[in-house]
Enzyme design. Structure first.
Site, PDB file in Angstrom:
ATOM      1  N   ARG A  93      11.905 -62.790   3.789  1.00 56.04           N
ATOM      2  CA  ARG A  93      11.984 -61.437   3.745  1.00 56.04           C
ATOM      3  C   ARG A  93      10.964 -61.113   2.409  1.00 56.04           C
ATOM      4  NH1 ARG A  93      12.746 -58.358  -1.124  1.00 56.04           N
ATOM      5  NH2 ARG A  93      13.432 -56.241  -0.462  1.00 56.04           N
ATOM      6  N   THR A 110      12.962 -56.356  -9.932  1.00 56.53           N
ATOM      7  CA  THR A 110      11.433 -57.083 -10.365  1.00 56.53           C
ATOM      8  C   THR A 110      10.961 -56.269 -11.420  1.00 56.53           C
ATOM      9  OG1 THR A 110      11.103 -56.363  -7.902  1.00 56.53           O
ATOM     10  CG2 THR A 110       9.086 -56.156  -9.103  1.00 56.53           C
ATOM     11  N   GLY A 126       9.690 -58.138   0.105  1.00 60.50           N
ATOM     12  CA  GLY A 126      10.002 -56.612  -0.377  1.00 60.50           C
ATOM     13  C   GLY A 126       8.589 -55.759  -0.523  1.00 60.50           C
ATOM     14  N   ASP A 127       8.777 -54.930  -1.204  1.00 59.36           N
ATOM     15  CA  ASP A 127       7.573 -53.994  -1.581  1.00 59.36           C
ATOM     16  C   ASP A 127       6.583 -54.452  -2.790  1.00 59.36           C
ATOM     17  OD1 ASP A 127       9.461 -53.464  -3.392  1.00 59.36           O
ATOM     18  OD2 ASP A 127       9.060 -51.379  -3.623  1.00 59.36           O
TER      19      ASP A 127
HETATM   20  N1  ASP Z   1      11.660 -54.015  -5.256  1.00 59.87           N
HETATM   21  C1  ASP Z   1      11.880 -55.614  -5.090  1.00 59.87           C
HETATM   22  C2  ASP Z   1      12.129 -55.918  -3.648  1.00 59.87           C
HETATM   23  O1  ASP Z   1      12.520 -55.252  -2.691  1.00 59.87           O
HETATM   24  C3  ASP Z   1      13.442 -55.898  -5.706  1.00 59.87           C
HETATM   25  C4  ASP Z   1      13.738 -55.167  -7.007  1.00 59.87           C
HETATM   26  O2  ASP Z   1      13.225 -54.363  -7.667  1.00 59.87           O
HETATM   27  O3  ASP Z   1      14.918 -55.433  -7.401  1.00 59.87           O
HETATM   28  O4  ASP Z   1      11.835 -57.192  -3.424  1.00 59.87           O
END
Ligand code: ASP
Length: 325
Positions: free
Chosen positions: A193, A165, A195-196
């Protein structure tokens, strides 16, 4: 003033720093920087060019937070729009809500005139086709997409090693602290899904009185630990930014079961100090920072902290067969 971004923010930090130096609001600067990363097809985990989900569709998540009002705006599972960060900002500025997902988010994006875009770039289409050809059983191919995806979800762990991200944290001249995130999430994720990155408190948080935090990597872990909000709260309780991040790393040591992988925690305080720790990180993990004393943004190594055996590398390497062109 300060701008902090992760390794993926490279294409946006120059513009963000310039705007901040010119006295522009932190949110404007962060949004402009993230839009550049969303357009950068070399970043295969953000915006156009991002990896698809198990069905071959690119689903985007993004958020912004204004630390002076504690207003936030986020979108999750948004398909077909070029700049999810700007849709997130529109949620914050135009709606009484904080988070929109899926079809509702797309509807709102259309309503606000957001630019549509084909997000699945050629390299992603080819990687997905290679994976589909080799990994999906003949029976499932015949019935696709009406097949259980659970098995494929377990096998397909984030194909990117050390790619994430994008997250931006800024303290502007008027002392506003802001945060922004944008991502296509994990490659080959289960459809839907989140993510955060769109989950305020987990993937990002900003409070102009204390500072801000944003995370990259396995969002499953920061959602469980409430990481971004925890870091800012620890600063409110009087800890330095270094101590606050290290306390949040300690919180992660309590996670049992589920996905334990790699997370990078980025944080700034309200006077321009910063700290970045890569939990279960890899040598070479780095971030970008700019403060007024610097002629240009600087690339720095993350502090590495190990809390487990680390990510299931064998699966990641297996996925690279499809993603390395
Ligand atoms: N944090 C992001 C997520 O869980 C993914 C990432 O940073 O690679 O979607």
């Amino acid at each position: 003033m300060i701008i902090l971004t992760n390794n993926e923010g490279k294409s946006g930090i120059g513009m963000t720093a310039e705007l901040l130096r010119d006295g522009r609001a932190g949110l404007d600067a962060v949004e402009a920087g993230i839009r550049l990363v969303e357009d950068d097809e070399e970043v295969r985990t953000v915006g156009r060019g991002g990896w698809p989900n198990l069905l071959g569709e690119v689903e985007l998540d993004a958020s912004v937070m204004d630390g002076s009002t504690l207003r936030t705006g986020a979108v999750g599972g948004l398909k077909g729009f070029r700049h999810p960060v700007s849709v997130a900002r529109a949620v914050m500025e135009r709606l009484p809500h904080e988070l929109l997902i899926g079809e509702g988010a797309a509807r709102f994006a259309t309503e606000t005139g957001a630019e549509r875009c084909e997000l699945l770039a050629e390299h992603s289409r080819k990687a997905y086709a290679r994976w589909f050809e080799s990994e999906v059983s003949a029976a499932d191919k015949a019935a696709w997409p009406n097949v259980p995806l659970e098995r494929y979800c377990h096998d397909a762990v984030d194909p990117e090693i050390g790619k994430d991200t994008t997250v931006f944290l800024a303290l502007d001249r008027a002392r506003n602290v802001v945060a922004g995130t944008s991502t296509s999430g994990w490659g080959w994720k289960y459809p839907g899904r989140l993510g955060d990155s769109p989950v305020i408190g987990a993937g990002s948080y900003a409070d102009s009185r204390y500072g801000a935090c944003a995370c990259t990597g396995a969002g499953e872990m920061t959602i469980r630990a409430g990481t971004a909000r925890a870091v800012v709260l620890y600063m409110k309780m009087g800890m330095s930014v270094e101590r606050a991040v290290s306390e949040a790393v300690d919180d992660m040591r309590a996670l049992k079961g589920g996905l334990i992988s790699r997370v990078t925690i980025h944080a700034i305080d309200a006077v321009g100090n910063h700290h970045v720790v890569a939990v279960n990180g890899l040598p070479g993990n780095h971030y970008w920072v700019w403060t007024p004393g610097m002629a240009r943004p600087e690339r720095r190594a993350c502090e590495l902290v190990q809390i487990s055996e680390g990510a299931p590398q064998s699966k990641r390497i297996a996925m690279q067969v499809y993603t390395d062109v």
